[in-house]
Motif scaffolding. Sequence first.
Motif, PDB file in Angstrom:
ATOM      1  N   ASN A  18      39.655 -80.615  65.283  1.00  0.00           N
ATOM      2  CA  ASN A  18      39.483 -82.148  64.862  1.00  0.00           C
ATOM      3  C   ASN A  18      40.987 -82.600  65.261  1.00  0.00           C
ATOM      4  O   ASN A  18      41.871 -81.838  65.721  1.00  0.00           O
ATOM      5  CB  ASN A  18      39.113 -82.262  63.437  1.00  0.00           C
ATOM      6  CG  ASN A  18      40.138 -81.679  62.558  1.00  0.00           C
ATOM      7  OD1 ASN A  18      41.112 -81.268  62.699  1.00  0.00           O
ATOM      8  ND2 ASN A  18      39.658 -81.791  61.178  1.00  0.00           N
ATOM      9  N   VAL A  24      36.573 -76.948  63.853  1.00  0.00           N
ATOM     10  CA  VAL A  24      35.396 -77.629  63.451  1.00  0.00           C
ATOM     11  C   VAL A  24      34.346 -77.316  64.335  1.00  0.00           C
ATOM     12  O   VAL A  24      34.466 -77.123  65.311  1.00  0.00           O
ATOM     13  CB  VAL A  24      35.739 -78.992  63.349  1.00  0.00           C
ATOM     14  CG1 VAL A  24      35.824 -79.740  64.596  1.00  0.00           C
ATOM     15  CG2 VAL A  24      34.675 -79.757  62.599  1.00  0.00           C
ATOM     16  N   CYS A  25      33.124 -77.299  63.753  1.00  0.00           N
ATOM     17  CA  CYS A  25      31.874 -76.840  64.543  1.00  0.00           C
ATOM     18  C   CYS A  25      30.795 -77.950  63.855  1.00  0.00           C
ATOM     19  O   CYS A  25      30.669 -77.919  62.714  1.00  0.00           O
ATOM     20  CB  CYS A  25      31.291 -75.587  64.179  1.00  0.00           C
ATOM     21  SG  CYS A  25      30.003 -75.028  65.315  1.00  0.00           S
ATOM     22  N   THR A  26      30.209 -78.676  64.709  1.00  0.00           N
ATOM     23  CA  THR A  26      29.380 -79.662  64.334  1.00  0.00           C
ATOM     24  C   THR A  26      27.922 -79.616  65.233  1.00  0.00           C
ATOM     25  O   THR A  26      27.930 -79.520  66.371  1.00  0.00           O
ATOM     26  CB  THR A  26      29.805 -81.037  64.614  1.00  0.00           C
ATOM     27  OG1 THR A  26      31.088 -81.446  63.742  1.00  0.00           O
ATOM     28  CG2 THR A  26      28.969 -82.224  64.188  1.00  0.00           C
ATOM     29  N   TYR A  27      26.851 -79.587  64.354  1.00  0.00           N
ATOM     30  CA  TYR A  27      25.524 -79.601  65.172  1.00  0.00           C
ATOM     31  C   TYR A  27      24.884 -80.897  64.679  1.00  0.00           C
ATOM     32  O   TYR A  27      24.828 -81.412  63.411  1.00  0.00           O
ATOM     33  CB  TYR A  27      24.655 -78.468  64.451  1.00  0.00           C
ATOM     34  CG  TYR A  27      25.163 -77.307  65.065  1.00  0.00           C
ATOM     35  CD1 TYR A  27      24.619 -76.798  66.017  1.00  0.00           C
ATOM     36  CD2 TYR A  27      26.197 -76.381  64.621  1.00  0.00           C
ATOM     37  CE1 TYR A  27      24.702 -75.445  66.862  1.00  0.00           C
ATOM     38  CE2 TYR A  27      26.485 -75.247  64.956  1.00  0.00           C
ATOM     39  CZ  TYR A  27      25.780 -74.690  66.037  1.00  0.00           C
ATOM     40  OH  TYR A  27      26.312 -73.489  66.662  1.00  0.00           O
ATOM     41  N   ARG A  28      24.266 -81.555  65.805  1.00  0.00           N
ATOM     42  CA  ARG A  28      23.729 -82.883  65.723  1.00  0.00           C
ATOM     43  C   ARG A  28      22.529 -82.982  66.548  1.00  0.00           C
ATOM     44  O   ARG A  28      22.473 -82.434  67.636  1.00  0.00           O
ATOM     45  CB  ARG A  28      24.761 -84.047  65.766  1.00  0.00           C
ATOM     46  CG  ARG A  28      24.114 -85.119  65.311  1.00  0.00           C
ATOM     47  CD  ARG A  28      25.384 -86.040  64.996  1.00  0.00           C
ATOM     48  NE  ARG A  28      24.866 -87.397  64.501  1.00  0.00           N
ATOM     49  CZ  ARG A  28      24.997 -87.521  63.335  1.00  0.00           C
ATOM     50  NH1 ARG A  28      25.415 -86.813  62.518  1.00  0.00           N
ATOM     51  NH2 ARG A  28      24.213 -88.744  62.732  1.00  0.00           N
ATOM     52  N   SER A  39      28.334 -80.379  59.565  1.00  0.00           N
ATOM     53  CA  SER A  39      29.663 -80.105  60.254  1.00  0.00           C
ATOM     54  C   SER A  39      30.359 -78.688  59.185  1.00  0.00           C
ATOM     55  O   SER A  39      30.053 -78.985  57.910  1.00  0.00           O
ATOM     56  CB  SER A  39      30.526 -81.205  60.566  1.00  0.00           C
ATOM     57  OG  SER A  39      31.004 -81.636  59.345  1.00  0.00           O
ATOM     58  N   THR A  41      34.466 -77.274  58.939  1.00  0.00           N
ATOM     59  CA  THR A  41      35.776 -77.431  59.562  1.00  0.00           C
ATOM     60  C   THR A  41      36.638 -76.447  58.507  1.00  0.00           C
ATOM     61  O   THR A  41      36.558 -76.079  57.224  1.00  0.00           O
ATOM     62  CB  THR A  41      36.303 -78.972  58.985  1.00  0.00           C
ATOM     63  OG1 THR A  41      35.653 -79.794  59.534  1.00  0.00           O
ATOM     64  CG2 THR A  41      37.683 -79.032  59.312  1.00  0.00           C
ATOM     65  N   GLU A 100      26.249 -84.329  58.104  1.00  0.00           N
ATOM     66  CA  GLU A 100      26.355 -85.421  58.881  1.00  0.00           C
ATOM     67  C   GLU A 100      25.301 -86.505  58.856  1.00  0.00           C
ATOM     68  O   GLU A 100      24.235 -86.169  59.515  1.00  0.00           O
ATOM     69  CB  GLU A 100      26.548 -85.058  60.250  1.00  0.00           C
ATOM     70  CG  GLU A 100      27.834 -84.372  60.281  1.00  0.00           C
ATOM     71  CD  GLU A 100      29.382 -84.937  60.247  1.00  0.00           C
ATOM     72  OE1 GLU A 100      29.260 -86.026  60.397  1.00  0.00           O
ATOM     73  OE2 GLU A 100      30.006 -84.195  60.027  1.00  0.00           O
TER      74      GLU A 100
END
Length: 130
Positions: A18, A24-28, A39, A41, A100
């Motif tokens: 970030n 950070v890992c975000t799945y959307r 997410s 972090t 998210e």
Amino acid sequence: LQQLSVGTEPIGGGAQQNASGYAVCTYRDSQEDLDLGFSATLVTDVSADSLLGESDVAEAAVVEVESFPAVLEQGSPENASPCRIAISTADKQYLQVRAETRPGAYPIEQACEMTTTAAEFAVQTLQTLR
């Protein structure tokens, strides 16, 4: 996060950094009309309790996630991702997890419930990796 994010894709192809340089890992969901992702972090230079009393959240409380101390932060329900949990994983280190969501898409109670479930899965996964 993958367990919760069936049908989603990692943003950026996987782990990213970030603006502060934290992992950070975000799945959307890749479809723009859907409003949910998760997410995590990893913050490595400050403790979770430093988040207590921050002015940008409506409410913060000390909670437990899978026996780890944590700080649950609730913002305004009309904000995107109005709920986040910072789980103390070591001295001056915490894992921040959040669902998210689009602004106003979920009541704050539901957003916090989704965030708590994601946090529990994240901690369970980390414990299996030890």
